[in-house]
Write an enzyme that holds these catalytic residues in place. Structure first.
Site, PDB file in Angstrom:
ATOM      1  N   GLU A  93       0.833  -1.207   0.000  1.00 37.93           N
ATOM      2  CA  GLU A  93       0.000   0.000   0.000  1.00 37.93           C
ATOM      3  C   GLU A  93       0.859   1.245   0.000  1.00 37.93           C
ATOM      4  O   GLU A  93       1.943   1.262   0.592  1.00 37.93           O
ATOM      5  CB  GLU A  93      -0.813   0.045   1.299  1.00 37.93           C
ATOM      6  N   CYS A 339      -2.055   2.557   7.498  1.00 40.32           N
ATOM      7  CA  CYS A 339      -1.456   1.552   6.629  1.00 40.32           C
ATOM      8  C   CYS A 339      -1.929   0.149   6.975  1.00 40.32           C
ATOM      9  O   CYS A 339      -2.332  -0.148   8.074  1.00 40.32           O
ATOM     10  CB  CYS A 339       0.061   1.637   6.712  1.00 40.32           C
TER      11      CYS A 339
HETATM   12  S1  SF4 Z   1       3.538   0.336  13.456  1.00 40.61           S
HETATM   13 FE1  SF4 Z   1       4.798  -1.411  14.140  1.00 40.61          FE
HETATM   14  S2  SF4 Z   1       3.790  -3.248  13.270  1.00 40.61           S
HETATM   15 FE2  SF4 Z   1       2.982  -1.429  12.180  1.00 40.61          FE
HETATM   16  S3  SF4 Z   1       4.255  -1.252  10.337  1.00 40.61           S
HETATM   17 FE3  SF4 Z   1       5.151   0.097  11.901  1.00 40.61          FE
HETATM   18  S4  SF4 Z   1       6.681  -1.188  12.950  1.00 40.61           S
HETATM   19 FE4  SF4 Z   1       5.351  -2.562  11.796  1.00 40.61          FE
END
Ligand code: SF4
Length: 351
Positions: A93, A339
């Site tokens: 994405e 995301c």
């Molecule tokens: S917030 Fe944490 S789990 Fe989500 S993409 Fe970023 S590092 Fe990965």
């Protein structure tokens, strides 16, 4: 069968050397590069190259090209969220955001993520693999191709590595991407217009500081003490605050860039007076900035964002304590620009 070389991950001088090894004039690399950045994705269409050269290139090299699986446009602002299919069927994405200063893209760096942050939809669909430099770059190129159909002058000016994946968990490929996207033969995006977000991989933060690239480091903090951070972000058990904060201070000292700490406010969890006090104690007296965000309420977590009034109250507590704190403007609220949600949905459909 020999594997073809993936051409978009190469620096122009590396492409020139590979061409010269094959007895092809080095200046052809510049012509090929120019076609890439005009949106061309097949050697056949590079009409200023001799026909036999185009066939030779096709035999030895591949060009990364994505298929657009979905594009969801916000009705509230110019935010657009894209889901792309990669050559092996994986999905990533990317999000396009419009600001006064220009267009910014939020890019993915991995197909999935293994960091396991409890509030994040990206981690739920599992981790498949790292993205190659070309696959990070192609997200910008694919968005540019799509937008230029309506606006031929469209140009991305800012990049945020905050989509699916932990950029520093794919360190070498992300580093190469940063250098490629900055090249004047390519998108020519200034390092100062690039933000890299991490959940706190301390050794890689220290490595990045040594690279001397003035990118903005954005650290997902979300909790001001280890007990709370452990419960939200498994990475904290490996790299607790007593290691993370000194690494951030050193990054600032070394690069002269202020760190941005992301803090997703979760009602009743990390928005208490005690948390505000701990945050002030942790971050006072050095060059940083706190970015407050109402947590994304996904189907997968039980976390809830507080009211706007509570958000403002938390901000003013931090400011009274001497911190520099802002509330991030929410763009694309109607298309859930957080995301991982489109990819996760697609993974469920594949079943
Ligand atoms: S917030 Fe944490 S789990 Fe989500 S993409 Fe970023 S590092 Fe990965």
């Amino acid at each position: 069968m020999t594997q073809k070389t993936e051409i978009l991950s190469l620096f122009p001088e590396e492409l020139r050397d590979l061409l010269q090894e094959r007895g092809i004039a080095g200046y052809r690399a510049g012509q090929i590069y120019a076609w890439f950045y005009r949106g061309i994705r097949s050697f056949e269409e590079m009409t200023d190259l001799p026909r036999d050269l185009r066939s030779r290139l096709d035999a030895d090299f591949t060009i990364e090209s994505f298929r657009e699986e979905a594009c969801v446009a916000s009705r509230l602002d110019e935010t657009r969220k894209y889901l792309f299919t990669l050559s092996d069927g994986e999905y990533v994405e990317s999000v396009l955001l419009s600001y006064k200063h220009g267009y910014s893209v939020c890019l993915s760096t991995q197909a999935g993520c293994r960091m396991g942050c409890r509030f994040c939809a990206s981690t739920g669909a599992g981790f498949s693999r790292n993205l190659r430099p070309s696959e990070i770059l192609e997200q910008i190129a694919a968005i540019t191709r799509e937008r230029r159909r309506e606006d031929p002058s469209f140009r991305v000016s800012h990049v945020v590595l905050m989509g699916i994946g932990e950029p520093l968990d794919n360190y070498e490929n992300v580093l190469r991407f940063l250098k490629l996207v900055n090249r004047k033969e390519g998108f020519g995006i200034s390092f100062r217009n690039i933000s890299l977000s991490t959940c706190g991989l301390v050794p890689r933060i220290r490595d990045l500081a040594k690279e001397d690239l003035p990118v903005t480091l954005s650290v997902s903090l979300h909790a001001p003490n280890d007990a709370l951070r452990d419960s939200m972000m498994p990475v904290n058990k490996r790299y607790p605050l007593e290691e993370l904060i000194p690494a951030c201070r050193d990054y600032t000292r070394k690069t002269g860039r202020r760190i941005s700490f992301e803090y997703a406010l979760i009602h009743g969890v990390n928005d208490t007076d005690r948390c505000a006090g701990e945050l002030i104690a942790l971050l006072s007296g050095w060059m940083n900035h706190v970015n407050l965000i109402p947590v994304n309420e996904t189907d997968e977590t039980a976390y809830h964002a507080g009211t706007r009034k509570e958000l403002l109250a938390f901000q003013s507590k931090l400011e009274r304590g001497g911190l520099n704190a802002t509330i991030r403007r929410t763009l694309g609220a109607d298309i859930a620009a957080a995301c991982g949600q489109l990819r996760r949905k697609k993974g469920t459909e594949k079943g």
